[in-house]
Enzyme design. Structure first.
Site, PDB file in Angstrom:
ATOM      1  N   ASP A  13       2.655  24.098  61.440  1.00  0.00           N
ATOM      2  CA  ASP A  13       2.273  24.416  60.052  1.00  0.00           C
ATOM      3  C   ASP A  13       1.038  25.299  59.963  1.00  0.00           C
ATOM      4  OD1 ASP A  13       4.373  22.783  59.283  1.00  0.00           O
ATOM      5  OD2 ASP A  13       3.110  21.003  59.219  1.00  0.00           O
ATOM      6  N   GLY A  15       1.092  28.462  59.569  1.00  0.00           N
ATOM      7  CA  GLY A  15       1.354  29.601  58.669  1.00  0.00           C
ATOM      8  C   GLY A  15       2.182  30.673  59.358  1.00  0.00           C
ATOM      9  N   LYS A  16       2.983  30.241  60.343  1.00  0.00           N
ATOM     10  CA  LYS A  16       3.779  31.192  61.144  1.00  0.00           C
ATOM     11  C   LYS A  16       4.717  32.017  60.266  1.00  0.00           C
ATOM     12  CE  LYS A  16       5.168  27.575  63.465  1.00  0.00           C
ATOM     13  NZ  LYS A  16       4.220  26.541  63.001  1.00  0.00           N
ATOM     14  N   GLY A  40       9.485  24.034  58.969  1.00  0.00           N
ATOM     15  CA  GLY A  40       9.466  24.417  57.555  1.00  0.00           C
ATOM     16  C   GLY A  40       8.485  25.570  57.451  1.00  0.00           C
ATOM     17  N   HIS A  41       8.995  26.778  57.341  1.00  0.00           N
ATOM     18  CA  HIS A  41       8.140  27.974  57.339  1.00  0.00           C
ATOM     19  C   HIS A  41       8.110  28.562  55.931  1.00  0.00           C
ATOM     20  CE1 HIS A  41       8.774  28.548  61.969  1.00  0.00           C
ATOM     21  NE2 HIS A  41       8.211  27.407  61.648  1.00  0.00           N
ATOM     22  N   THR A  42       6.919  28.569  55.341  1.00  0.00           N
ATOM     23  CA  THR A  42       6.788  28.957  53.930  1.00  0.00           C
ATOM     24  C   THR A  42       6.383  30.416  53.783  1.00  0.00           C
ATOM     25  OG1 THR A  42       5.906  26.738  53.653  1.00  0.00           O
ATOM     26  CG2 THR A  42       5.768  28.199  51.741  1.00  0.00           C
ATOM     27  N   THR A 129      10.731  14.246  62.251  1.00  0.00           N
ATOM     28  CA  THR A 129      11.180  14.748  60.958  1.00  0.00           C
ATOM     29  C   THR A 129      12.547  14.155  60.584  1.00  0.00           C
ATOM     30  OG1 THR A 129      12.203  16.639  62.042  1.00  0.00           O
ATOM     31  CG2 THR A 129       9.948  16.946  61.230  1.00  0.00           C
ATOM     32  N   GLN A 221       7.037  24.817  65.309  1.00  0.00           N
ATOM     33  CA  GLN A 221       6.080  23.776  65.707  1.00  0.00           C
ATOM     34  C   GLN A 221       4.802  24.433  66.251  1.00  0.00           C
ATOM     35  OE1 GLN A 221       9.667  23.169  66.954  1.00  0.00           O
ATOM     36  NE2 GLN A 221       9.693  22.602  64.830  1.00  0.00           N
ATOM     37  N   GLY A 410      -4.957  33.293  51.726  1.00  0.00           N
ATOM     38  CA  GLY A 410      -4.157  32.732  50.646  1.00  0.00           C
ATOM     39  C   GLY A 410      -2.707  32.742  51.060  1.00  0.00           C
TER      40      GLY A 410
HETATM   41  P1  GDP Z   1       4.475  27.249  59.279  1.00  0.00           P
HETATM   42  O1  GDP Z   1       5.334  26.067  59.543  1.00  0.00           O
HETATM   43  O2  GDP Z   1       3.574  27.570  60.426  1.00  0.00           O
HETATM   44  O3  GDP Z   1       5.230  28.464  58.818  1.00  0.00           O
HETATM   45  O4  GDP Z   1       3.512  26.827  58.067  1.00  0.00           O
HETATM   46  P2  GDP Z   1       3.935  25.995  56.746  1.00  0.00           P
HETATM   47  O5  GDP Z   1       4.679  26.901  55.842  1.00  0.00           O
HETATM   48  O6  GDP Z   1       4.563  24.709  57.099  1.00  0.00           O
HETATM   49  O7  GDP Z   1       2.507  25.610  56.186  1.00  0.00           O
HETATM   50  C1  GDP Z   1       1.573  26.567  55.827  1.00  0.00           C
HETATM   51  C2  GDP Z   1       1.221  26.363  54.347  1.00  0.00           C
HETATM   52  O8  GDP Z   1       0.043  27.050  54.028  1.00  0.00           O
HETATM   53  C3  GDP Z   1       2.282  26.924  53.402  1.00  0.00           C
HETATM   54  O9  GDP Z   1       2.305  26.147  52.243  1.00  0.00           O
HETATM   55  C4  GDP Z   1       1.770  28.328  53.114  1.00  0.00           C
HETATM   56  O10 GDP Z   1       2.216  28.828  51.861  1.00  0.00           O
HETATM   57  C5  GDP Z   1       0.286  28.082  53.075  1.00  0.00           C
HETATM   58  N1  GDP Z   1      -0.552  29.203  53.535  1.00  0.00           N
HETATM   59  C6  GDP Z   1      -0.307  30.103  54.520  1.00  0.00           C
HETATM   60  N2  GDP Z   1      -1.381  30.886  54.715  1.00  0.00           N
HETATM   61  C7  GDP Z   1      -2.329  30.472  53.853  1.00  0.00           C
HETATM   62  C8  GDP Z   1      -3.680  30.865  53.607  1.00  0.00           C
HETATM   63  O11 GDP Z   1      -4.235  31.750  54.240  1.00  0.00           O
HETATM   64  N3  GDP Z   1      -4.355  30.168  52.642  1.00  0.00           N
HETATM   65  C9  GDP Z   1      -3.789  29.168  51.932  1.00  0.00           C
HETATM   66  N4  GDP Z   1      -4.532  28.547  51.024  1.00  0.00           N
HETATM   67  N5  GDP Z   1      -2.520  28.764  52.149  1.00  0.00           N
HETATM   68  C10 GDP Z   1      -1.814  29.402  53.098  1.00  0.00           C
HETATM   69  P1  IMO Z   2       6.693  23.957  61.845  1.00  0.00           P
HETATM   70  O1  IMO Z   2       7.595  24.951  62.571  1.00  0.00           O
HETATM   71  C1  IMO Z   2       4.529  20.181  61.985  1.00  0.00           C
HETATM   72  C2  IMO Z   2       6.308  16.981  64.401  1.00  0.00           C
HETATM   73  C3  IMO Z   2       6.845  15.758  63.673  1.00  0.00           C
HETATM   74  C4  IMO Z   2       6.628  14.694  64.727  1.00  0.00           C
HETATM   75  C5  IMO Z   2       6.950  15.435  66.021  1.00  0.00           C
HETATM   76  C6  IMO Z   2       8.369  15.229  66.518  1.00  0.00           C
HETATM   77  O2  IMO Z   2       6.919  23.932  60.379  1.00  0.00           O
HETATM   78  O3  IMO Z   2       5.285  24.164  62.240  1.00  0.00           O
HETATM   79  P2  IMO Z   2      10.747  16.118  65.733  1.00  0.00           P
HETATM   80  O4  IMO Z   2      11.464  15.985  64.420  1.00  0.00           O
HETATM   81  O5  IMO Z   2      10.516  17.516  66.150  1.00  0.00           O
HETATM   82  O6  IMO Z   2      11.389  15.302  66.806  1.00  0.00           O
HETATM   83  O7  IMO Z   2       9.303  15.435  65.475  1.00  0.00           O
HETATM   84  O8  IMO Z   2       6.742  16.806  65.743  1.00  0.00           O
HETATM   85  N1  IMO Z   2       6.866  18.268  63.929  1.00  0.00           N
HETATM   86  C7  IMO Z   2       6.186  19.149  63.196  1.00  0.00           C
HETATM   87  N2  IMO Z   2       4.942  19.082  62.663  1.00  0.00           N
HETATM   88  N3  IMO Z   2       5.274  21.291  61.835  1.00  0.00           N
HETATM   89  C8  IMO Z   2       6.508  21.380  62.377  1.00  0.00           C
HETATM   90  O9  IMO Z   2       7.223  22.522  62.374  1.00  0.00           O
HETATM   91  C9  IMO Z   2       7.037  20.268  63.063  1.00  0.00           C
HETATM   92  N4  IMO Z   2       8.196  20.006  63.692  1.00  0.00           N
HETATM   93  C10 IMO Z   2       8.074  18.789  64.220  1.00  0.00           C
HETATM   94  O10 IMO Z   2       6.094  15.505  62.506  1.00  0.00           O
HETATM   95  O11 IMO Z   2       5.270  14.322  64.772  1.00  0.00           O
HETATM   96 MG    MG Z   3       5.778  24.178  58.716  1.00  0.00          MG
END
Ligand code: GDP
Ligand code: IMO
Ligand code: MG
Length: 420
Positions: A13, A15-16, A40-42, A129, A221, A410
């Site tokens: 998470d 911010g990939k 979950g990539h936002t 998850t 991840q 942001g």
């Molecule tokens: P990923 O799994 O690495 O793609 O990241 P996620 O999408 O799970 O989580 C990143 C969260 O931070 C999302 O809700 C994005 O919209 C938000 N985000 C990404 N970059 C920034 C940033 O620079 N600032 C803020 N405030 N939010 C950000």
């Molecule tokens: P992104 O790509 C954050 C965590 C789970 C748990 C562990 C194992 O959005 O960054 P799994 O379902 O993979 O067997 O769970 O890994 N986990 C993540 N945490 N971001 C993720 O993906 C994750 N994918 C798995 O919460 O601790």
């Molecule tokens: Mg994520």
């Protein structure tokens, strides 16, 4: 040409998704190499927000090809949900997305097994998850898996054999098995999946490279969740590090070019497992609230803490990071003081190399830096940085020995500062 890799350096998470989308115009192809719908990539742009799980984050730019590689595990039902909703919002997905024949399929029983395994572990559960990731990779390694390419060859028979094994295990675990709703949905989704171009992605990618085309690999991840190097057993079931891109796409190690390592200006973690800099106080809550730190897939609260440079240096080493990308520094805009963990104190000893275990008696040693107290969210260039922020970056670069070339202030695509 070489392939560049973008991956998370923390616990996911980082911010990939956002940055892959930003970088996509530089590339011909974007490819996912591991993980599955646990991701979950936002992405946010033009007032719209998308959360991608299995589909690469390069689908919204200039029609580049996107590939789901052999290292990914794919749930047809979740894939269909995600893909249909993208098609409804105008993405011509069937034109831009290709799927590897060798990607493994998540079966309905894999999800049941994930839940049953977690229930069995009780208090020591991993906090997965619940998407069937572990059981699907287990079947892959134990040579019982079903692959996308199997759809064309004795599929129902192969499915029945794998299912029978799963049911046996589920019964041993005392779990109830009701597939009456799940199974028809799954087969219907398989039909939908087969409408996509299913390819030998290793040949496809290597031929592109031969033709001078550029590829960006999108990690899922993060490094601290890697099955070998993360905080085992509280990890995911794939290799999230750069080497995972070689295995998960069939790209030789000497074909890797830039390695973009992405990190938040603080740390978060979802699920169980050690987290040395975790904050249980008001500061942790403040980071969670301002950063909206709730899981993109499960909605679970993310645990929050200060940046951990011991873990980050370890991740940089494992991945051979050539450029750093710092995310979410705007979340710290109102903090008077910012802390960075520069060492651990373990049983009275100062440790700077990430150790075998960080469970239990690990006390972070912090360096304190003055906050910048400026709203950074509309800053467009480096010239506008407050001096405290510039000093914070200089401090991180000196500690980590890799340049920070992109900064995100942001969630929107536009809130990105590229430094070179
Ligand atoms: P990923 O799994 O690495 O793609 O990241 P996620 O999408 O799970 O989580 C990143 C969260 O931070 C999302 O809700 C994005 O919209 C938000 N985000 C990404 N970059 C920034 C940033 O620079 N600032 C803020 N405030 N939010 C950000
Ligand atoms: P992104 O790509 C954050 C965590 C789970 C748990 C562990 C194992 O959005 O960054 P799994 O379902 O993979 O067997 O769970 O890994 N986990 C993540 N945490 N971001 C993720 O993906 C994750 N994918 C798995 O919460 O601790
Ligand atoms: Mg994520």
């Amino acid at each position: 040409m070489k392939v560049d890799v973008l991956l998370g350096l923390q616990w996911g998470d980082e911010g990939k998704g956002k940055v892959v989308d930003v970088l996509t115009p530089r590339y011909d192809v974007v490819a996912r190499f591991q993980g599955g719908p646990n991701a979950g990539h936002t992405l946010e742009f033009e007032g719209k927000k998308f959360v991608l799980r299995s589909i690469p984050s390069g689908i919204f730019q200039h029609g580049q090809t996107n590939i789901i590689g052999n290292g990914v595990v794919l749930d047809p039902v979740l894939f269909k949900e995600e893909a249909v909703s993208l098609e409804e919002s105008g993405v011509e997905l069937k034109k831009v997305l290709k799927i590897s024949k060798k990607a493994h399929l998540i079966m309905p029983t894999h999800r049941l097994l994930d839940a049953a395994n977690e229930a069995k572990k009780g208090a020591s559960k991993i906090g997965t998850t619940g998407k069937g990731i572990g059981p699907t990779y287990t079947d892959k390694v134990s040579r019982n898996g079903l692959r996308v390419g199997d759809i064309y060859n004795n599929f129902e028979e192969k499915y029945a054999v794998a299912k029978a094994k799963h049911i046996e295990t589920l019964q041993m675990l005392g779990a109830s098995v009701d597939l009456s709703e799940l199974e028809p949905k799954w087969f219907d989704a398989i039909k939908y999946l087969s409408e996509f171009e299913i390819i030998d992605s290793e040949h496809y990618i290597n031929n592109l490279l031969k033709d001078g085309k550029s590829v960006l690999c999108e990690g899922a991840q993060g490094t601290m969740l890697d099955v070998d190097f993360g905080s085992y057993p509280f990890v995911t079931s794939s290799n999230t590090i750069c080497a995972g891109a070689c295995v998960g796409l069939g790209v030789a190690p000497n074909k890797i070019g830039e390695v973009f390592g992405i990190f938040k200006a603080y740390c978060t973690r979802v699920g169980s497992g050690p987290f040395p800099t975790e904050l249980f106080d008001e500061t942790g809550r403040k980071i969670r609230d301002i950063g909206h730190e709730y899981g993109a897939v499960t909605g679970r609260e993310r645990r929050c803490g200060w940046i951990d440079l011991v873990a980050l240096k370890y991740a940089i080493m494992l991945n051979g990071v050539t450029q750093l990308i710092m995310m979410k520094s705007d979340v710290l805009d109102t903090f008077e003081t910012i802390k960075a963990c520069v060492a651990y104190e373990i049983n009275g000893e100062t440790v700077t190399e990430f150790p075998f275990s960080v469970e239990g008696n690990v006390k972070p040693v912090y360096k304190e830096l003055p906050g910048w107290n400026v709203d950074m969210t509309s800053i467009k260039s480096e010239d506008e940085f407050p001096v405290e922020f510039s000093n914070y970056i200089k401090f991180l670069e000196a500690e980590l020995n890799v340049p920070i070339t992109i900064l995100s202030v942001g969630p929107d695509r536009a809130q990105t500062i590229v430094r070179k």
